[in-house]
Each structure stands twice: as C-alpha cells, then as structure tokens.
Write a protein that holds these residues in place. Sequence first.
Motif, PDB file in Angstrom:
ATOM      1  N   GLY A 104       1.988   6.630  -6.904  1.00  0.00           N
ATOM      2  CA  GLY A 104       0.933   7.532  -7.362  1.00  0.00           C
ATOM      3  C   GLY A 104       1.306   8.989  -7.168  1.00  0.00           C
ATOM      4  N   PHE A 105       1.940   9.301  -6.046  1.00  0.00           N
ATOM      5  CA  PHE A 105       2.383  10.669  -5.805  1.00  0.00           C
ATOM      6  C   PHE A 105       3.426  11.107  -6.829  1.00  0.00           C
ATOM      7  CE2 PHE A 105       5.276  13.706  -3.801  1.00  0.00           C
ATOM      8  CZ  PHE A 105       4.381  14.716  -3.486  1.00  0.00           C
ATOM      9  N   VAL A 159       0.836  -1.205   0.000  1.00  0.00           N
ATOM     10  CA  VAL A 159       0.000   0.000   0.000  1.00  0.00           C
ATOM     11  C   VAL A 159       0.868   1.251   0.000  1.00  0.00           C
ATOM     12  CG1 VAL A 159      -1.643   1.340   1.378  1.00  0.00           C
ATOM     13  CG2 VAL A 159      -1.987  -1.114   1.076  1.00  0.00           C
ATOM     14  N   VAL A 160       1.898   1.295   0.797  1.00  0.00           N
ATOM     15  CA  VAL A 160       2.792   2.456   0.848  1.00  0.00           C
ATOM     16  C   VAL A 160       3.501   2.631  -0.493  1.00  0.00           C
ATOM     17  CG1 VAL A 160       4.890   3.363   1.922  1.00  0.00           C
ATOM     18  CG2 VAL A 160       3.090   2.392   3.343  1.00  0.00           C
ATOM     19  N   THR A 161       3.923   1.546  -1.119  1.00  0.00           N
ATOM     20  CA  THR A 161       4.600   1.626  -2.416  1.00  0.00           C
ATOM     21  C   THR A 161       3.659   2.184  -3.483  1.00  0.00           C
ATOM     22  OG1 THR A 161       5.950  -0.296  -1.811  1.00  0.00           O
ATOM     23  CG2 THR A 161       5.878   0.302  -4.140  1.00  0.00           C
ATOM     24  N   VAL A 162       2.412   1.729  -3.492  1.00  0.00           N
ATOM     25  CA  VAL A 162       1.437   2.233  -4.467  1.00  0.00           C
ATOM     26  C   VAL A 162       1.167   3.718  -4.223  1.00  0.00           C
ATOM     27  CG1 VAL A 162      -0.975   2.070  -5.182  1.00  0.00           C
ATOM     28  CG2 VAL A 162       0.373  -0.011  -4.902  1.00  0.00           C
ATOM     29  N   LEU A 163       1.052   4.141  -2.987  1.00  0.00           N
ATOM     30  CA  LEU A 163       0.819   5.553  -2.688  1.00  0.00           C
ATOM     31  C   LEU A 163       1.990   6.431  -3.126  1.00  0.00           C
ATOM     32  CD1 LEU A 163      -0.872   5.337   0.820  1.00  0.00           C
ATOM     33  CD2 LEU A 163      -1.926   5.986  -1.340  1.00  0.00           C
ATOM     34  N   ILE A 164       3.193   5.981  -2.864  1.00  0.00           N
ATOM     35  CA  ILE A 164       4.374   6.752  -3.282  1.00  0.00           C
ATOM     36  C   ILE A 164       4.464   6.822  -4.800  1.00  0.00           C
ATOM     37  CG2 ILE A 164       6.907   6.762  -3.296  1.00  0.00           C
ATOM     38  CD1 ILE A 164       6.793   5.710  -0.413  1.00  0.00           C
TER      39      ILE A 164
END
Length: 82
Positions: A14-15, A7-12
């Motif tokens: 996306g940012f 989840v953290v990897t996908v959020l980063i």
Amino acid sequence: MFIGLIVVTVLIAGFVLGARLHAAATSPPLPEDQPRRPVTDRLPGVTSEFRRALVVPRNDQKHRLRPHQLWGRTERVAPGRR
C-alpha cells in the motif's frame, strides 16, 4: 506469525502504491494560474443587491393569498433607492 507477515506485506504494498500515485499526480497550479477576484470594495460572498417585495393584493380573509402562492415576487431596487 504467518498473519503478521501478510499484514506487513499488505502495508508495504500500500505504501509503494501510494507513493507511485503521488508521483504521478499533477502538481498544484502556479500562483499566476489561479483565478483572480474582481477589484471591488466588497468582501467575497457579499452582494449589494436589494430587493423589495411587490405589492401584495389585498383580499378578504377568505380569498387571501398564502405565502406559497406568492412565488417570491420581488423587484430589483437601485443601490441609491433603498
């Protein structure tokens, strides 16, 4: 723990992708490139055109015209002749 890392990897990711797209976007137009309204004393969206309905033929009740048969027949009226 593994799901949290995904989840953290996908959020980063996306940012980072959003920042790249924002940097590549064109800048907003300058004020002198904006369209100008014509110089009038009216507010935007206000029309000064008046219309008068044409004469409706008078028939008996059996053969009278219905509103959908009139087809919105109108005539333009000059501003001074309301």
